[in-house]
Write an enzyme that holds these catalytic residues in place. Structure first.
Site, PDB file in Angstrom:
ATOM      1  N   HIS A 313       0.855  -1.191   0.000  1.00  0.00           N
ATOM      2  CA  HIS A 313       0.000   0.000   0.000  1.00  0.00           C
ATOM      3  C   HIS A 313       0.886   1.234   0.000  1.00  0.00           C
ATOM      4  CE1 HIS A 313      -3.177   2.806   1.192  1.00  0.00           C
ATOM      5  NE2 HIS A 313      -4.016   1.869   0.798  1.00  0.00           N
ATOM      6  N   ASP A 371      -7.890  -5.379   0.024  1.00  0.00           N
ATOM      7  CA  ASP A 371      -8.339  -6.249  -1.065  1.00  0.00           C
ATOM      8  C   ASP A 371      -7.940  -7.710  -0.896  1.00  0.00           C
ATOM      9  OD1 ASP A 371      -7.596  -3.416  -2.931  1.00  0.00           O
ATOM     10  OD2 ASP A 371      -9.598  -4.286  -2.761  1.00  0.00           O
TER      11      ASP A 371
HETATM   12  C1  SDX Z   1      -6.260   0.056  -2.822  1.00  0.00           C
HETATM   13  O1  SDX Z   1      -4.424   4.528  -1.970  1.00  0.00           O
HETATM   14  C2  SDX Z   1      -5.381   3.912  -1.323  1.00  0.00           C
HETATM   15  O2  SDX Z   1      -5.775   4.236  -0.217  1.00  0.00           O
HETATM   16  C3  SDX Z   1      -6.011   2.761  -2.095  1.00  0.00           C
HETATM   17  C4  SDX Z   1      -7.002   1.898  -1.321  1.00  0.00           C
HETATM   18  C5  SDX Z   1      -8.289   2.652  -1.037  1.00  0.00           C
HETATM   19  O3  SDX Z   1      -8.993   2.262  -0.090  1.00  0.00           O
HETATM   20  O4  SDX Z   1      -8.614   3.576  -1.819  1.00  0.00           O
HETATM   21  O5  SDX Z   1      -6.428   1.477  -0.100  1.00  0.00           O
HETATM   22  C6  SDX Z   1      -7.408   0.673  -2.113  1.00  0.00           C
HETATM   23  O6  SDX Z   1      -6.018   0.400  -3.944  1.00  0.00           O
HETATM   24  C7  SDX Z   1      -5.380  -0.905  -2.070  1.00  0.00           C
HETATM   25  C8  SDX Z   1      -4.155  -1.370  -2.918  1.00  0.00           C
HETATM   26  C9  SDX Z   1      -4.649  -2.475  -3.852  1.00  0.00           C
HETATM   27  N1  SDX Z   1      -3.592  -2.827  -4.814  1.00  0.00           N
HETATM   28  C10 SDX Z   1      -2.979  -4.034  -4.762  1.00  0.00           C
HETATM   29  O7  SDX Z   1      -3.157  -4.867  -3.870  1.00  0.00           O
HETATM   30  C11 SDX Z   1      -2.061  -4.298  -5.947  1.00  0.00           C
HETATM   31  C12 SDX Z   1      -0.734  -4.846  -5.435  1.00  0.00           C
HETATM   32  N2  SDX Z   1      -0.068  -3.753  -4.709  1.00  0.00           N
HETATM   33  C13 SDX Z   1       0.913  -2.988  -5.464  1.00  0.00           C
HETATM   34  O8  SDX Z   1       0.573  -2.761  -6.793  1.00  0.00           O
HETATM   35  C14 SDX Z   1       1.417  -1.778  -4.677  1.00  0.00           C
HETATM   36  O9  SDX Z   1       1.665  -2.215  -3.407  1.00  0.00           O
HETATM   37  C15 SDX Z   1       0.581  -0.531  -4.605  1.00  0.00           C
HETATM   38  C16 SDX Z   1       0.189  -0.027  -5.955  1.00  0.00           C
HETATM   39  C17 SDX Z   1      -0.652  -0.765  -3.803  1.00  0.00           C
HETATM   40  C18 SDX Z   1       1.410   0.535  -3.894  1.00  0.00           C
HETATM   41  O10 SDX Z   1       2.504   0.746  -4.688  1.00  0.00           O
HETATM   42  P1  SDX Z   1       3.569   1.931  -4.381  1.00  0.00           P
HETATM   43  O11 SDX Z   1       3.245   2.653  -3.136  1.00  0.00           O
HETATM   44  O12 SDX Z   1       3.741   2.731  -5.622  1.00  0.00           O
HETATM   45  O13 SDX Z   1       4.842   1.145  -4.017  1.00  0.00           O
HETATM   46  P2  SDX Z   1       5.854   0.559  -5.058  1.00  0.00           P
HETATM   47  O14 SDX Z   1       5.120  -0.025  -6.232  1.00  0.00           O
HETATM   48  O15 SDX Z   1       6.896   1.595  -5.305  1.00  0.00           O
HETATM   49  O16 SDX Z   1       6.445  -0.681  -4.231  1.00  0.00           O
HETATM   50  C19 SDX Z   1       7.572  -0.526  -3.404  1.00  0.00           C
HETATM   51  C20 SDX Z   1       8.328  -1.828  -3.571  1.00  0.00           C
HETATM   52  C21 SDX Z   1       8.689  -2.117  -5.033  1.00  0.00           C
HETATM   53  O17 SDX Z   1       9.820  -2.943  -4.990  1.00  0.00           O
HETATM   54  P3  SDX Z   1      11.308  -2.218  -5.200  1.00  0.00           P
HETATM   55  O18 SDX Z   1      11.214  -1.422  -6.491  1.00  0.00           O
HETATM   56  O19 SDX Z   1      11.480  -1.336  -3.991  1.00  0.00           O
HETATM   57  O20 SDX Z   1      12.277  -3.361  -5.265  1.00  0.00           O
HETATM   58  O21 SDX Z   1       7.495  -2.929  -3.151  1.00  0.00           O
HETATM   59  C22 SDX Z   1       7.256  -3.781  -4.264  1.00  0.00           C
HETATM   60  C23 SDX Z   1       7.543  -2.967  -5.519  1.00  0.00           C
HETATM   61  O22 SDX Z   1       7.903  -3.820  -6.597  1.00  0.00           O
HETATM   62  N3  SDX Z   1       5.831  -4.160  -4.182  1.00  0.00           N
HETATM   63  C24 SDX Z   1       5.360  -5.380  -4.375  1.00  0.00           C
HETATM   64  C25 SDX Z   1       3.990  -5.289  -4.145  1.00  0.00           C
HETATM   65  N4  SDX Z   1       3.657  -4.034  -3.837  1.00  0.00           N
HETATM   66  C26 SDX Z   1       4.815  -3.320  -3.870  1.00  0.00           C
HETATM   67  N5  SDX Z   1       5.975  -6.530  -4.714  1.00  0.00           N
HETATM   68  C27 SDX Z   1       5.187  -7.621  -4.824  1.00  0.00           C
HETATM   69  N6  SDX Z   1       3.832  -7.621  -4.614  1.00  0.00           N
HETATM   70  C28 SDX Z   1       3.213  -6.468  -4.278  1.00  0.00           C
HETATM   71  N7  SDX Z   1       1.896  -6.469  -4.080  1.00  0.00           N
END
Ligand code: SDX
Length: 436
Positions: A313, A371
């Site tokens: 998140h 989720d």
């Molecule tokens: C919702 O914003 C809100 O409040 C949203 C929400 C709401 O109520 O409105 O809470 C609802 O959207 C919840 C989130 C649902 N999405 C997912 O579950 C999809 C999977 N999650 C990721 O796509 C990600 O965690 C995000 C999009 C939710 C957040 O991404 P960020 O903050 O942009 O973080 P990032 O992508 O920069 O990740 C940081 C690191 C990265 O690795 P490095 O580049 O540092 O090596 O963490 C890794 C990412 O690759 N990472 C994951 C991951 N989420 C982040 N790796 C594997 N699986 C994941 N789910």
């Protein structure tokens, strides 16, 4: 917000004169550096794609402490609201700033109940869609189309119009979501019943048929109501920011909310519940718990493009409090339905356990989000996977409206218009085609 007794100074190592900026504090949470005069004073922009360090507004609606894993709606912890209130109480709170007293509660419930039907012609829109259209495609269309019907509540600058539009949207979203579902499965639309609760009415419109009475299961009714509460609002997330930016042009509330529906659809946002359930079913098909290790290796391999959906998140760097409550609801529903041994629930719990002990996730502070479990409980209730995000949109509508109202009601508000760092071709002249 109040100005603090300290300022921020931006100095430049190239001799450019430094700039002093006021710092403001809210009631809780991080202070902000007011950069509104930066461009006028320096001719420079700040650069923050994805808005990782940008506060787009001031708000009194929802507060999230990502480190503590805390979520407050108008100051009330989500755990207490989920325990002591229902979704319509939560709607009243988000819209008005206070929980309703007995009379306010009864009046609000009655008002919503009186607006659950949609204009009879709206059903003809559905006939234009393919039966296999994704429900979010249908919902984006139907919500936007409401501005073609409710002309007495389209002036976003008129508080009475906004109030009527809010009640219509909250009341009609369940009817529209259920219509999108019935259309897909080829069953007749069920008209809402005003003698049922908000979530009971939705269950009947989803799973009832004209040929027999539908009996609402109170455990499922309460579980669905809690799911709505948990999804009702969440600060300045992507879809809420979309609604605010869209409404800032002065467009009507229905159009702005339909923009929020469209944004929520994305798998990185509200579409994650559908993507998470599909991920669990894929692992289950590969061999279930025995294949979790192999799947996790793919997730940790950057080149795979595979993410653990329902994890991570932007704000929560601790357990999403909604995920805990969703897991509890999951337990209750599976027990009620005799599905305690649901393989996907067991698979999800083993995935969570492994992830929370794996340094890849621990070091990146990746925890289950709202989720991760919501798909399992919705699937157990009988909601099809491709409708999960529609349920999320139904519940989030009140948050979008509350945030839109707060923005439009803010005397400081302007149309949102970000700038950019231009890295494209500088000025050049068109050459005759034979010279290109
Ligand atoms: C919702 O914003 C809100 O409040 C949203 C929400 C709401 O109520 O409105 O809470 C609802 O959207 C919840 C989130 C649902 N999405 C997912 O579950 C999809 C999977 N999650 C990721 O796509 C990600 O965690 C995000 C999009 C939710 C957040 O991404 P960020 O903050 O942009 O973080 P990032 O992508 O920069 O990740 C940081 C690191 C990265 O690795 P490095 O580049 O540092 O090596 O963490 C890794 C990412 O690759 N990472 C994951 C991951 N989420 C982040 N790796 C594997 N699986 C994941 N789910």
């Amino acid at each position: 917000m109040k100005q603090t007794d300290y300022t921020a100074t931006l100095s430049f190592s190239n001799g450019k004169p430094s700039v002093e900026m006021p710092v403001y504090a809210g009631s809780i949470g991080p202070d902000v550096v007011d950069i509104r005069k930066l461009y006028a004073q320096t001719g420079m922009f700040t650069y923050d794609p994805g808005f990782l360090s940008t506060a787009s507004c001031q708000s009194t609606i929802t507060y999230i402490d990502g480190d503590k894993g805390e979520l407050l709606y108008r100051g009330y912890p989500i755990e207490q609201l989920a325990e002591h209130c229902d979704y319509l109480d939560t709607c009243y709170l988000l819209l008005n700033g206070e929980l309703p007293n007995v009379k306010q509660r009864d009046d609000f419930h009655h008002l919503v109940n009186q607006h659950t039907m949609v204009h009879e012609q709206m059903q003809f829109f559905l006939r234009g869609f393919r039966r296999d259209a994704h429900p979010m495609a249908i919902l984006t269309g139907l919500v936007g189309a409401m501005s073609a019907f409710y002309h007495d509540s389209t002036d976003v600058h008129n508080p009475e119009h906004r109030h009527i539009a809010a009640i219509r949207l909250i009341a009609k979203m369940p009817t529209l979501v259920a219509m999108a579902y019935k259309y897909k499965i080829g069953q007749p639309f069920m008209y809402p019943r005003n003698d049922l609760s908000y979530s009971g009415n939705f269950l009947r419109m989803m799973f009832g048929v004209p040929c027999e009475d539908y009996v609402v299961n109170p455990v499922l009714e309460r579980a669905l109501d809690r799911i709505f509460i948990l999804h009702a609002d969440h600060e300045q997330n992507a879809s809420t920011s979309t609604v605010r930016l869209c409404a800032s042009s002065g467009t009507n509330p229905f159009a702005a909310i339909s923009a929020g529906v469209a944004c929520l659809w994305g798998p990185a946002h509200g579409g994650a519940n559908e993507a998470c359930l599909n991920m669990l079913e894929e692992i289950q098909a590969m061999g279930g718990v025995a294949k979790v290790g192999e799947f996790m290796e793919k997730v940790k391999d950057k080149n795979s493009g595979v993410k653990l959906m329902g994890f991570g998140h932007r704000v929560y760097k601790n357990y999403d409090p909604r995920a805990k409550l969703m897991q509890e609801t999951c337990n209750e529903v599976l027990k009620e339905l005799g599905l305690e041994n649901d393989p996907l629930f067991k698979l999800a719990k083993s995935l969570e356990k492994i992830a929370l002990e794996d340094d890849y996730f621990v070091s990146r502070k990746l925890y289950p989000n709202v989720d991760f479990y919501s798909g399992i409980v919705q699937r157990a209730i009988g909601i099809p996977v491709d409708l999960f995000t529609g349920i999320f949109a139904l519940a989030r509508t009140v948050g979008w409206i509350a945030q839109l109202n707060e923005m439009i009601g803010d005397p400081e508000y302007k149309i949102g218009r970000p700038r950019q760092l231009f890295t494209g071709s500088a000025h050049r002249n068109v050459k005759p085609i034979e010279q290109r």
